[in-house]
Each structure stands twice: as C-alpha cells, then as structure tokens.
Design a protein around this motif. Structure first.
Motif, PDB file in Angstrom:
ATOM      1  N   SER A  28       0.817  -1.200   0.000  1.00  0.00           N
ATOM      2  CA  SER A  28       0.000   0.000   0.000  1.00  0.00           C
ATOM      3  C   SER A  28       0.856   1.258   0.000  1.00  0.00           C
ATOM      4  N   LEU A  29       1.802   1.367   0.886  1.00  0.00           N
ATOM      5  CA  LEU A  29       2.562   2.597   1.074  1.00  0.00           C
ATOM      6  C   LEU A  29       4.032   2.267   1.239  1.00  0.00           C
ATOM      7  N   THR A  30       4.885   3.080   0.616  1.00  0.00           N
ATOM      8  CA  THR A  30       6.329   2.897   0.737  1.00  0.00           C
ATOM      9  C   THR A  30       6.973   4.192   1.204  1.00  0.00           C
ATOM     10  N   ASP A  31       8.280   4.093   1.453  1.00  0.00           N
ATOM     11  CA  ASP A  31       9.030   5.240   1.977  1.00  0.00           C
ATOM     12  C   ASP A  31       8.449   5.744   3.288  1.00  0.00           C
ATOM     13  N   ILE A  32       8.026   4.825   4.116  1.00  0.00           N
ATOM     14  CA  ILE A  32       7.517   5.172   5.444  1.00  0.00           C
ATOM     15  C   ILE A  32       8.688   5.044   6.412  1.00  0.00           C
ATOM     16  N   VAL A  33       9.244   6.147   6.828  1.00  0.00           N
ATOM     17  CA  VAL A  33      10.467   6.136   7.628  1.00  0.00           C
ATOM     18  C   VAL A  33      10.123   6.030   9.110  1.00  0.00           C
ATOM     19  N   ASN A  34      10.728   5.047   9.780  1.00  0.00           N
ATOM     20  CA  ASN A  34      10.609   4.880  11.232  1.00  0.00           C
ATOM     21  C   ASN A  34       9.167   4.890  11.696  1.00  0.00           C
ATOM     22  N   CYS A  35       8.382   4.011  11.096  1.00  0.00           N
ATOM     23  CA  CYS A  35       6.971   3.916  11.501  1.00  0.00           C
ATOM     24  C   CYS A  35       6.870   3.136  12.799  1.00  0.00           C
ATOM     25  N   ARG A  36       6.342   3.787  13.848  1.00  0.00           N
ATOM     26  CA  ARG A  36       6.211   3.149  15.155  1.00  0.00           C
ATOM     27  C   ARG A  36       4.768   3.020  15.621  1.00  0.00           C
ATOM     28  N   GLY A  37       3.858   3.605  14.897  1.00  0.00           N
ATOM     29  CA  GLY A  37       2.458   3.526  15.292  1.00  0.00           C
ATOM     30  C   GLY A  37       1.577   3.317  14.079  1.00  0.00           C
ATOM     31  N   LEU A  38       0.536   2.497  14.225  1.00  0.00           N
ATOM     32  CA  LEU A  38      -0.369   2.185  13.128  1.00  0.00           C
ATOM     33  C   LEU A  38      -1.760   1.957  13.703  1.00  0.00           C
ATOM     34  N   ALA A  39      -2.759   2.584  13.101  1.00  0.00           N
ATOM     35  CA  ALA A  39      -4.122   2.435  13.604  1.00  0.00           C
ATOM     36  C   ALA A  39      -5.106   2.539  12.452  1.00  0.00           C
ATOM     37  N   LEU A  40      -6.164   1.742  12.516  1.00  0.00           N
ATOM     38  CA  LEU A  40      -7.190   1.719  11.475  1.00  0.00           C
ATOM     39  C   LEU A  40      -8.477   2.343  11.984  1.00  0.00           C
ATOM     40  N   ASP A  41      -9.009   3.251  11.201  1.00  0.00           N
ATOM     41  CA  ASP A  41     -10.363   3.747  11.412  1.00  0.00           C
ATOM     42  C   ASP A  41     -11.268   2.887  10.535  1.00  0.00           C
ATOM     43  N   TRP A  42     -11.810   1.840  11.112  1.00  0.00           N
ATOM     44  CA  TRP A  42     -12.546   0.863  10.310  1.00  0.00           C
ATOM     45  C   TRP A  42     -13.921   1.382   9.876  1.00  0.00           C
ATOM     46  N   LEU A  43     -14.354   2.479  10.443  1.00  0.00           N
ATOM     47  CA  LEU A  43     -15.626   3.061  10.014  1.00  0.00           C
ATOM     48  C   LEU A  43     -15.419   3.997   8.830  1.00  0.00           C
ATOM     49  N   SER A  44     -14.459   4.896   8.922  1.00  0.00           N
ATOM     50  CA  SER A  44     -14.190   5.844   7.840  1.00  0.00           C
ATOM     51  C   SER A  44     -13.305   5.245   6.767  1.00  0.00           C
ATOM     52  N   ARG A  45     -12.687   4.074   7.022  1.00  0.00           N
ATOM     53  CA  ARG A  45     -11.792   3.375   6.101  1.00  0.00           C
ATOM     54  C   ARG A  45     -10.524   4.180   5.844  1.00  0.00           C
ATOM     55  N   ASN A  46     -10.010   4.783   6.921  1.00  0.00           N
ATOM     56  CA  ASN A  46      -8.759   5.542   6.855  1.00  0.00           C
ATOM     57  C   ASN A  46      -7.680   4.828   7.651  1.00  0.00           C
ATOM     58  N   LEU A  47      -6.446   4.974   7.185  1.00  0.00           N
ATOM     59  CA  LEU A  47      -5.282   4.371   7.818  1.00  0.00           C
ATOM     60  C   LEU A  47      -4.390   5.470   8.365  1.00  0.00           C
ATOM     61  N   TYR A  48      -4.044   5.382   9.667  1.00  0.00           N
ATOM     62  CA  TYR A  48      -3.194   6.379  10.321  1.00  0.00           C
ATOM     63  C   TYR A  48      -1.871   5.717  10.707  1.00  0.00           C
ATOM     64  N   TRP A  49      -0.789   6.500  10.626  1.00  0.00           N
ATOM     65  CA  TRP A  49       0.491   5.989  11.093  1.00  0.00           C
ATOM     66  C   TRP A  49       1.392   7.132  11.543  1.00  0.00           C
ATOM     67  N   LEU A  50       2.322   6.763  12.406  1.00  0.00           N
ATOM     68  CA  LEU A  50       3.335   7.688  12.895  1.00  0.00           C
ATOM     69  C   LEU A  50       4.628   7.469  12.121  1.00  0.00           C
ATOM     70  N   SER A  51       5.280   8.550  11.753  1.00  0.00           N
ATOM     71  CA  SER A  51       6.584   8.427  11.090  1.00  0.00           C
ATOM     72  C   SER A  51       7.509   9.522  11.607  1.00  0.00           C
ATOM     73  N   SER A  52       8.791   9.208  11.599  1.00  0.00           N
ATOM     74  CA  SER A  52       9.790  10.158  12.102  1.00  0.00           C
ATOM     75  C   SER A  52      10.965  10.182  11.149  1.00  0.00           C
ATOM     76  N   GLU A  53      11.426  11.383  10.811  1.00  0.00           N
ATOM     77  CA  GLU A  53      12.589  11.550   9.952  1.00  0.00           C
ATOM     78  C   GLU A  53      13.262  12.866  10.295  1.00  0.00           C
ATOM     79  N   ASN A  54      14.576  12.789  10.493  1.00  0.00           N
ATOM     80  CA  ASN A  54      15.359  13.990  10.832  1.00  0.00           C
ATOM     81  C   ASN A  54      14.795  14.692  12.068  1.00  0.00           C
TER      82      ASN A  54
END
Length: 1332
Positions: A633-659
């Motif tokens: 689905s998604l690439t170039d996701i740097v240092n992803c430490r959190g992932l959560a699904l909004d199963w009602l709205s069908r949205n995907l959330y994630w945390l990323s950190s760079e620099n």
C-alpha cells in the motif's frame, strides 16, 4: 481361507473354564457354546484351521476355502503352502505324504529306531508306549516307587490340566507336610514325572532348586517360568523384504501381489509397474539405471513427495518459499502450479496422505506442521510449538512422524493425523544428534513405538552425511551430502552398498515412485478429515467444535508479531494457529500491526523495507497491484512506530519520524490519498483511534510509555509504563488515572497491549456503530475525518486543494515533477515552498523518463530497472503497466495530450515508438538513421516530434508526428544532449548538454537563432523544462533523472475529436492536416480503417506469440498484435496454422504447450481459445490437414505420431489414434504433411541414428529417407509446388533441401552459428488422393 463364525459371547476373557486372568497370556481354554466358555486370546483363534480347544469346537461350523497360496489337507484344513518341508503341518500328515524324507523338528521327538515317527512332548514318559522300540518310555524316564500314577493313569488322562495341578498340589501338601514318610513312598526324587512338574514342555529337577522348566527351540518361557510361548521369528528374522509368515518354528518369506520372490528366498522384485526414484528434479529408472529431467530450472528443491494414483508430484522451494505440484506425463511433469504460495519460511519436510488426500509439511523456521487439501485449500496449522528445528516428516495414514534437530534434545516425534497424541518416539543421544531424514550419520530402523532399534549401516564411505532415506523392496535408498551420491543397500543387513547416481550438487530429498510405497486402504471420510478433526471452510478463522465434527467461526483471536512473522492464535490455546502465518519474504522487520474485521485484512508496518503492507487473513481474494498476496500500500515510510485503522471511515493512520521531525499521516486503506495531518510531535511511540468519537490519541516517549490501547466499551485508554513495570489507564480525556497494581507482578518487559473486553467491540458489533464519514465517505471527494460523533471534516491528498464547497478537491495547476531511481516526486514551483505537490510514486527500480497528461490527471514514466512503461493517477487511486515487453533501454517519454498518444525512445534498439495512452496499437515511428536516441518532446499543435541522439554524431532531430519529414536541427557544438523542452509560447526548443555544461535554445521550426541560455561548471545537466519566464534543470548528482512541469497547454488539432476518425492511430502533420496509420494490419482504401494482411510469419517466444511481415522486412510493426497471457501460455513449442481468412476473417492457430502438456487452438485475433488434447507429452511437431480438419502431432516421449479430427461429427473422423509407433530410442520431432501426395515427413532425434523419415498419412510404408551427415534435424518444411523437402540441422548449422525420397541433397545455406528452428507455414486446398 477360513471364515470366522465365532459368536461374540464366546469371546470372553475370564471366569470361563478356569481361564487365566492374565489377558496377555496365550493359554487356550476349552469351551462349549452351551456353557458360554471361550478361547481366551486372541479372538482370531476361532476358525484358524487349528484345533485350539482340543475338542474341535473352535473350528465347528467354519467354512473352508483355501486360497492359491495355501495347501488343503485331506481333512479339509488349510495351511500355508508348506508342503514336504519336514514338518507335519496337517493333523492327518497329508502335507508330508509322498515326500522323499521326513524329519522331526523341535519340539517333536523321533523314536530311536524309527525317525519317521514324531511324538509331541506330552507323549514322552507318559507311561504309554508309543514307539515300537519303547524308546519314549526308556531310561530317560525316572522310576516310580509306587504304582499310584499307573493305577490311576486312566483317570489321570481324562481330567484337565487344571485339575491335575490341583490334585498334585494337594497330594504334595498332604504327603510332604503331614506325613513325609508317606510322601517318600509315593514319589522318587524326580519331580518331573507328574505333569512335567507343572512345565508346559520340558522339565528338569535341579538340586536345591526343584523343578526347572525349559523350552524346545522356537519357544521361550513366559513370566511364570513354566509355560512356553512361540517365538516371534518374523520380528527377529530380518531378511524378508516384504511379507514374513511364521508357522510354529518355521519362517518363510513371500511377496505382495505384483512382486516375485527372488531365488534367495528373502528378496522380492517388482514384475509390474515401472519403478522410478525421484531425486530433486530428476527421475531415475531403477531398472534401466537411466535418468531424465522432470522439471528444468529447479535449484532449491529440498523436499518432495507424490500421489501415485493421481499422478501428482509435490515439491518445496526454500528460496521462493513455495510448494509446487505438477502432473506426471509422458514428457515429464506438466501443469505446474503453486499449491501453497504464502506464509512459508523454510518448508523443509513434505508428506502426502494418499488415502484421505491431504498434504502435510514442516516449516523449520516457523516451528510448525501444517496440513491442507492436495490443492492447498483448507489450510490449517496442525502442530505448533515445542519444536526447535523440525525437518523431515513421514506418515503412514493414521500416524505422523517427524524429526527435530534440537541441539540439546534431538528426537523423533509422532502424533495422530489430527495432531493429537503427540509423543516422543526416539531420543537416544548416544546414536545420533541429527535425526535427518529420520536417520543420522548412520541408518537405523525401529518399530513405530521406538523400540527394536537396529543399526543397519554405519561408517561406509558413501554414508558420511546422509540427508534423506526411502525404502523399496528389500533395499534402503539414501542421499549423501558429502559424497554427492544416491546409494542403496540391503535394508536389514546394510550389505551390497551400491551407488545409483553421482550428482554435481548436493542431493536432497528422494522418493520411490511405485504403488507399493502407497498401499491402498479405506478412506475414513469423504470430507476433509484430519484424524478426528473435520474441517469445513466456513470462514477464514475457524475452530473445532466440541463435537469434533464441525467448525465454528472465531469471533476473537490474538494477533501478534515477532519481527519477521505475524501470527494469529486462539486466545485460549496460544499454540493453536487460526490463520496462515505471514513471514519472509513478505515481512522483514515488523514494528506494528492492526486488523480490519470488515474485509478481514491485516495491516502492518515494516521498518526495514519502510513500507506499510496488507494482506487478507485467509490468503484469498487478494488484489494484484504489485504482488498478488501482499498488497504494497505505502512505501518510503520512515521509522513507523504507530499504526491504527479507522474501520468506520476506512482511513489508515500511522506515525513516522525523519530527521527528528515526527508527524501523523493518513491515507485510504488502499494507500491512496496520502496526506499529513499533525506535525511536530515530540518523539511519538504509539497510536490508536476511536472512530466513533473521532479521536486519535498518540503517546509520546515520556517515561518509556508503550502499548497504547482503547477499551471501546468502557471508553478507557490503557498503556504500559516499562520504566516502572505497570499497566495504567485513564479516561479518554486524560482524567481518572489509575495504576493496575494487580498486574505489576505479571509484567516483565511489556511492549504491546490489547484490551480483551469486547476487543474493539469484537470489531463486529463496532461495525454497527456510525460516524459521519461512514456513509458515502461523508460526501467528501477524497478524505473524510470524523471530528466528533456527529461532525466531520473533508481534506485532500498531497497536491490537491479543497474547493470552496469544502467537500471536493482539485489538483494543483502547475508543479515541478522529477524522477529518482526509487520513484517520482513533485514539488511546488515556488522556490520558497518546500511542500510536496505530488504524492510520491514509489515501487520503481530505476525511474528515468517522466511526463504528465493534465487532461486525465495521469503520470507516465519509464523504468529501466523493471524494463517497462507505467502510468498512475496523480492521486494514485489506480496504477498500471502499459508496455512490458519488447523494449531495451527506454529513457525518454513524451505525451501527445491532444491525440492521446504516447511516444518513447529506445536507446538500445535505436527506435522511436508510439502507442495509445493505454499501450494499445504499439507501432514503430522511426527505425532508420537513429543512433542512441534519448530525450524526446512533442508539439501536438504544430505536429512536430523532437529527439536527441547520443551516438557517433550527436544531434537533435525533428520529424512530423508520424516520423516523416525527418531533419537534423543541431549537429554541431553538441556532445551529450540530455534533456529537451519546448517553450510553446515562444516557439523555441531548449536542450541541455551534460558534457558542455550548457543550456541552449533555437527556433524549433527554422533551426535558427541558436543561443546559450546558461553555462555552468561542475554540474551534470540531465534534464530541462521551461515554464513561463523560468527555466528549470536537474543535476543528476542530486536528482537522478527527468524533470518537467505539468500544466494544461491549450491547443487542438484534427486528431483531438474521435481520434480524427482513425481506427487505430491518428497523426497531426501540421497546418490542419492529419493522417491515419495502422499498428497491426494495413490501411484500407478509405484511409481510416485497418484491414488484415493476407499472410505473415508467426513464431513463439515460449510465453508470447509474435508475428513479422513476409513481404516487407523493413516494416518492424507486427502484422498481428502480439499475444501474451501467462495463465494460458507457459512454454509454447510447436505451431500449426489453419489459413482460412480473407482480409476480414480470422485464422486458427494450433500450438503445443509442454508446461501444461496439452494442445490448444486460438484465433489470430486472440479469441476462441480452447484445448484440443490433454496429456500429450512433449509435442514438438504439429501439422494441420485442412481437407480432413485433422491435426497431426509428434510426441518424443512416447515415440509416436498421433492424429485427431477436430470436428468429430465429420464422416470418417479420427479420434486420437496413433498412426506411427516407433521404438523407445526414437524421438520424432518436427512434422510436415503433403496432403496431395498423401505423405508425412518427420525428423527423428534418435541419439545413435538421427534421421528424417516418411510414411503415408496413415502411417504405412514407413522408411528412412536421410540418415547420413545429420545430427539434430530441428526444422522441416515442404515446398509443395516443387515437391522439395527443406530441413535444418541445429548442430551442423545448415539448411538443406532434397527430393521426397531423400535424393538430390543440396545445402541452401550454411552458417557458423547453430540454427535453432526453421518454420514455414503453407497450406493446400487440395485434399489427399486416398487415405491409406
């Protein structure tokens, strides 16, 4: 054969006729039906042709019918065919009558002067004379000092052994204890005279010990030390290779049906089926000792097994981590398909259950045993946990065995087919620490319970590191890593070690393909049954019901990650896997995971590959975006430490950190419409969402917090504090902080947390809840975010802005787009604006050329790494590859946004090509005079095409859009012309030169007014773009490739509407002129339509069918559009043609596919495909007889030529009959027919006598016409008019012709390189003169 008619009430075990209570005792009891007495054990003593009860009642009412391998005594009794063996087996002695000699064998004894008389032990010293010389009652018998026994001998012989023992003991007690003197009067010191002292057979009086019992040969004492039991000679006689039969003390070997006993009396050899040994991808004939390649190209096949009745071969690939299968055919293995494609890490062991139709395998990395149906369906984990390094697996339907290379506890284990009753069979460290292939550096045998271990072979030069082992007949076969050999030896003695084959690489698994290796039995269930476990496919997550017969859907399970694997397990039984494990190569380093119950998909973030991926939990119905099972689905996701699904709205959330900058990002579940919503968070660690309330709490690294989770029913937030080892909770607004002290002692080093409760409402009940984004995406065109239980906010992805209606989105008008190796990026034109203007396009390997079509909002690019041209919607809601074959080094690409055409340069083939925007009607525009073309640009309004060349004479060229009117605009002062760009307003052409470090321009129509725009040093100018008053360029030291702007340039031309009326391609030639062209076919007289060519040459490139022109060699376009379909074409070899077209009709193409092992037909417009014949072997020659509508083909594997009429309703139709059958050393190859002359010609690849042969079409009058100066005749065709035969020889590298009888040979062409195939397709409308 005796039919057992014993009644069940007879089969009691005690309280009957004084039977012994020891259930393991073989002592026999008399019985009668009236008294309910019985034979003690075993029950099959009834009707066994033995008078076990003494009164014959156990054989009463039995129906006798002796089989072919039995002998019927005169009295009707059936015994094994042991006639004249010196042992009286029939009570009437009829088995030894008319024999040359007869000898007595223990425990029987002969009379002294008459050895023909054999007496049983009870007749020795019984007071009766049975031998004429009285030797049975002679000195060997002691003297009775009393006539007590002789007086009562008649009575004594009539009572039972039990009564004798009782009276004897009573007499001993009375006489010895009450009156010893009287005892001495009755008996002598020899206590064996009465009832053999209680011994069943031999009795001896030992001083100080009294009576000592012993047994004759063939018997041994039981635990009572009085009764003799029969020795199980078959368990000790380790010579019979198949069946061991024992009768008393005699052992004889016999064989299964289809086998014959060898002269040694021990070994058996097969007389029926051909027996093969499979080693990796080789098939070895154990009779001929020759071998053939079953599946070419295999490198990492570790385990294999087969299903004999279904002719299926299964194997594992430990690099691809897949399980394959194929069907045996005359040509090898065809119809190869993947059975298990995902969720495998290292499948090292494989076993087929041929009775119930299941496939078992061991995964040594996942430490588990799995099972599925033979086609891979209904897969489930059978045994998991408690394994260190499981490797080999074997089964005997009903019981499963496997080895474990545990470094501290190597062992062999077993379980039922359902995984129950798991137990250790063998664990002796003294013998070997690597039970490899159910053996170590020696070969052993043992019983199923692990007892009776026998060392078969050790210390042999060809047994230094055995890997796999198998059995056949009286031999054991094994592969050896160190010696690279496949060897065999006697399976009992280890003698006669023979090397079957030496290999160049390390050999792995081996199997013997023969029906004896899979003896048939009754299938206990027609459903998918694993022991007592019946699985029904009612859902991806199922568990066995308490009734052990049905399955129910799991509403909850535990999902967890372990770096390189994701597992789902039963909450109550963590060793019970409820889903297929996800592992390498799809997973490298998992950080977080989440689950969508609605689509039953797993989402996870992989730190190592910097991706977010997803997969269906049951491995079915997956998208085929990049990889079938794993949807990247998604690439170039740097240092992803959190992932959560909004199963009602069908949205995907994630945390990323760079620099040191962290943010919360969001995208749709398919990875499209990505954007960032929160920036500047201080080192976030965890992320969860509450879809119903529109909340997305995140947790920072303060106090080492981790494992954030929500109790959706109680509206509580939970987390782990690893610093003080506690689990904490609070309300969603942060109030009500609590520390769960009761859990502190259970928490060692917590890193993840999930609240059980309703567990996200089970994700099922939660689906019934609503938020404003759930229906119709809240009315938003792209992203919808719930802000509370009743409100929502619309948003747009990168590069789009929200319109005034606050619901719909529109793309940024102009932005700068550039390519790097890993993808395509876009930035704002304003130098002060560092924001992204394009959601990065990823998944490329070496992206170079790039262009944009503003009308359909689509990005086009070339990928030199993947060797393809692709396109994607700017918001990345869809993506596809449009050109995937026939390109070499495509660097430049340009979109004609008015006509809807796509141009590209091919640096390797020196071509400029065109297609429609979707890749259709691909055609060569310029093929001559080009020397390494690179950059390309179009001017649709003026009808111009521009390009640069890097060859010996670098230049910039121009032509019309159809390739006509070619001129050179610049050919001096230019060295490495990289990028070009058009200033449409100024009518000017710009280019950059990487060698001169300059950007220049000229008038694009006249080629005049050349001037230097920019001259810089220490840069590597790669691409240039002009927009408005600015020039943009890229330095390949910083940005790899490509640079241009995107903005809808106004203008039109005659091709703008309805493709200018053209059927295929429309070109604007300037000044309002247009011309139509045909990529496939030729232009019709009306100048718009396309019609088919009357003839062309068709050829196969194994996986694709292509064509070239017969009349115009300079026309590089295909007369017929190439056809490629991996599901239909795997390895197309032979072709034949039914030419029946006019310029509007279609022709039929016949072809053989050796992968599928069939012959197919398809029209040359790629419609009407069907299969003509299955299981045809390796067909390398095809020929079509048009008058008879009959197809002829050769099979090199069966050495036959077969014909089959396609329309079976025709009069005289042939139904797949072999007209020519050659010897097994012959291999008919290519085939040609002369219908008029009623002749058939073919090449024969006989290794010793290669030739060209001919016969009539019915196979009569077969003869060799060419047999000299020929090695590998691989091409054959006929000149029907001249009646000449043309053939090619791949080894000699020449093409010859000759007359039909082989005379007048003439070399037409000779070349130093090998000629692989020479094919010419002709047809004749004239039918044959006769059919004989």
């Amino acid at each position: 054969m005796y039919i057992n008619k014993c009644k069940k009430k007879w089969l009691c075990f005690s309280k009957c006729c004084g039977c012994n209570d020891d259930l393991n005792s073989p002592v026999l009891c008399q019985f009668s039906e009236q008294e309910g007495c019985c034979v003690l054990r075993p029950p099959d003593l009834c009707c066994n042709a033995e008078n076990d009860c003494g009164d014959g009642s156990d054989e009463a009412g039995c129906i006798q019918s002796c089989s072919n391998n039995q002998f019927q005594c005169t009295n009707g009794t059936c015994i094994p065919d042991w006639v004249c063996d010196g042992d009286i087996d029939c009570e009437d002695r009829s088995d030894e009558e008319s024999c040359e000699s007869a000898i007595c064998k223990p425990p029987k004894y002969p009379c002294a002067n008459d050895s023909s008389v054999c007496l049983t032990p009870d007749k020795i010293c019984n007071g009766k004379v049975d031998c004429p010389d009285r030797s049975d009652e002679g000195p060997i018998c002691g003297n009775l000092s009393s006539s007590f026994l002789s007086v009562h001998a008649e009575y004594w012989s009539q009572i039972s052994f039990q009564s004798q023992d009782f009276l004897l003991n009573l007499l001993f007690f009375f006489c010895q204890c009450l009156n010893p003197e009287i005892f001495g009067l009755f008996f002598t010191p020899d206590l064996c005279l009465v009832a053999r002292g209680g011994c069943s057979h031999q009795c001896t009086v030992a001083p100080g010990k009294g009576v000592v019992c012993s047994c004759p040969p063939g018997l041994h004492l039981d635990s009572s030390n009085k009764t003799c039991e029969v020795v199980d000679y078959c368990s000790r006689h380790l010579k019979c290779s198949q069946v061991c039969q024992q009768y008393k003390t005699t052992v004889k070997c016999s064989c299964y049906p289809g086998w014959t006993l060898d002269p040694d009396g021990d070994s058996c050899h097969s007389t029926g089926n051909t027996h093969y040994l499979f080693k990796g991808s080789l098939r070895i004939d154990l009779h001929k000792r020759d071998y053939s390649l079953l599946v070419p190209g295999l490198r990492n096949t570790i385990a294999l097994d087969f299903h004999f009745n279904r002719s299926l071969l299964y194997w594992t690939d430990v690099v691809e981590d897949k399980i394959y299968r194929g069907r045996f055919s005359e040509s090898g293995v065809t119809g190869i398909e993947v059975v298990v494609q995902h969720g495998l890490a290292t499948p090292e062991g494989l076993a087929v259950d041929w009775i119930t139709g299941k496939l078992y395998w061991i995964d040594s990395n996942l430490d588990q045993i799995e099972v599925a149906k033979l086609n891979g369906d209904m897969r489930t984990t059978l045994i998991a946990g408690g394994m260190e390094h499981p490797r080999a697996i074997a089964l005997d339907p009903g019981i499963l065995f496997w080895t474990d290379w545990d470094a501290t506890f190597p062992r062999i284990e077993a379980a039922s087919m359902s995984g129950g009753g798991r137990h250790i069979v063998f664990k002796d460290m003294e013998i070997g620490a690597w039970p490899n292939g159910l053996t170590s550096d020696a070969i052993f045998s043992a019983l199923y319970d692990g007892t009776g271990v026998i060392e078969i072979l050790r210390g042999h030069e060809y047994l230094s590191h055995p890997f796999a082992v198998s059995l056949f007949g009286g031999n054991v076969y094994w592969t050896d890593w160190r010696t690279n050999t496949l060897a065999r030896a006697n399976k009992w003695t280890g003698q006669n070690v023979t090397v079957i084959q030496k290999t160049s690489a390390q050999p792995f698994d081996l199997q013997i393909f023969h029906p004896s290796r899979q003896p048939q039995g009754e299938n206990p269930s027609t459903e998918f049954t694993v022991g007592d476990k019946t699985l029904r496919k009612i859902g991806p997550l199922t568990a066995l019901s308490p009734n052990k017969q049905s399955c129910f859907a799991l509403k909850r399970f535990l999902l967890y990650v372990r770096r390189s694997e994701i597992r789902g397990v039963d909450i109550d039984n963590p060793y019970m896997n409820v889903m297929t494990a996800l592992t390498v190569p799809d997973i490298d380093d998992v950080a977080v995971v989440d689950y969508d119950a609605q689509e039953e998909r797993i989402y996870w973030a992989d730190i190592k590959t910097q991706t977010i991926k997803r997969a269906f939990i049951n491995g079915t119905h997956f998208f085929a975006v990049a990889v079938p099972y794993i949807d990247i689905s998604l690439t170039d996701i740097v240092n992803c430490r959190g992932l959560a699904l909004d199963w009602l709205s069908r949205n995907l959330y994630w945390l990323s950190s760079e620099n040191d900058e962290s943010q919360i990002n969001v995208a749709r579940f398919d990875g499209s419409l990505k954007t960032s919503i929160i920036h500047g968070i201080d080192k976030p660690r965890c992320l969860v969402v509450h879809p119903a309330k529109g909340l997305n709490p995140s947790m920072s690294l303060l106090a080492f917090l981790s494992g954030l989770s929500i109790d959706y029913a109680a509206n509580k937030l939970y987390w782990i504090s690893s610093a003080n080892g506690t689990i904490n909770r609070c309300n969603l607004d942060g109030s009500g902080l609590e520390v769960l002290e009761t859990l502190k002692r259970e928490l060692a080093k917590g890193s993840a947390l999930a609240v059980m409760g309703e567990w996200k409402c089970g994700r099922i009940t939660c689906l019934t809840r609503r938020n404003p984004c759930q229906i119709n995406n809240g009315g938003c065109s792209q992203l919808c975010f719930p802000t509370s239980e009743n409100t929502r906010s619309c948003s747009c992805t990168v590069g789009y802005n929200l319109r005034s209606d606050r619901m719909s989105c529109e793309g940024v008008d102009s932005f700068l787009m550039y390519s790097i190796h890993e993808g395509i990026r876009g930035i704002a034109l304003d130098p002060n604006d560092n924001s992204e203007a394009l959601m990065p396009i990823t998944g490329t390997l070496f992206a170079v050329g790039v262009d944009f079509h503003a009308g359909n909002d689509t990005v086009y690019w070339t990928d030199m790494g993947l060797n393809r041209i692709s396109r994607a919607k700017r918001d990345q809601t869809w993506r596809e590859d449009i050109i995937t074959t026939g390109i070499s080094r495509v660097e430049g690409i340009a979109v004609d946004w008015i006509a809807g055409n796509l141009y590209w340069t091919d640096h390797g083939f020196n071509l400029i090509e065109i297609s429609r925007l979707n890749g259709a009607y691909r055609s060569v525009v310029i093929s001559e005079g080009l020397d390494q073309p690179r950059a390309i640009a179009v001017h649709p309004q003026k009808g111009y095409l521009f390009w640069t060349e890097w060859g010996q004479n670098p230049c910039i060229g121009r032509s019309r859009l159809d390739g006509s009117d070619q001129v050179t605009l610049v050919n001096s002062g230019i060295m490495w012309p990289n990028g070009i760009s058009i200033d449409y307003e100024e009518n000017t052409l710009y280019w950059c030169d990487a060698r001169t470090d300059k950007i220049e321009r000229i008038n694009l129509e006249t080629g005049e007014s050349r001037e230097i725009v920019l001259s810089v040093a220490n840069v590597d100018l790669f691409s240039v773009a002009v927009f408005g008053p600015y020039i943009y360029w890229s330095d390949s030291k910083a940005i790899s490739d490509g640079l241009l702007h995107s903005s809808l340039v106004p203008g039109t031309n005659p091709c703008a509407r309805s493709n200018g009326g053209c059927q295929q391609l429309c070109f604007h030639l300037g000044s309002g002129r247009r011309t139509c062209s045909c990529a496939h076919g030729r232009l019709a007289e009306d100048g718009f339509a396309c019609e088919r060519y009357e003839g062309y040459l068709l050829y196969s490139e194994r996986t694709i069918l292509k064509s070239i022109h017969l009349s115009d060699e300079n026309d590089l376009n295909s007369p017929v559009q190439p056809f490629e379909n991996p599901s239909l074409f795997k390895n197309v070899i032979a072709l034949a043609f039914d030419y029946s077209q006019t310029t509007a009709a279609t022709n039929r193409i016949f072809f053989s596919d050796v992968h599928f092992g069939n012959i197919q037909v398809i029209n040359d417009d790629w419609t009407g495909r069907s299969i003509i014949a299955e299981n045809v072997g390796s067909v390398e020659g095809l020929a079509y007889h048009r008058a008879w509508d009959t197809l002829y083909w050769t099979s090199s594997t069966t050495s036959t030529i077969t014909r089959h009429t396609l329309d079976s309703s025709r009069v005289g139709a042939f139904s797949r009959e072999a007209v020519v059958t050659l010897s097994e050393d012959d291999h008919p190859h290519v085939l040609a027919l002369d219908e008029c002359q009623n002749l058939m010609f073919w090449t024969n690849w006989n290794e010793q006598r290669p030739s060209i042969m001919r016969s009539t079409l019915a196979g009569k009058n077969m003869r060799v016409i060419i047999s000299s100066d020929i090695l590998t005749p691989n091409g054959l065709t006929i000149d029907h008019k001249a009646e000449k035969l043309y053939f090619s020889d791949g080894s000699l590298g020449k093409i010859e012709r000759c007359d039909y009888d082989g005379s007048h040979r003439y070399v037409s062409r000779k070349h130093r390189l090998s000629v692989y195939m020479f094919v010419h397709v002709c047809f004749s409308e004239t039918g044959p003169k006769n059919r004989t």
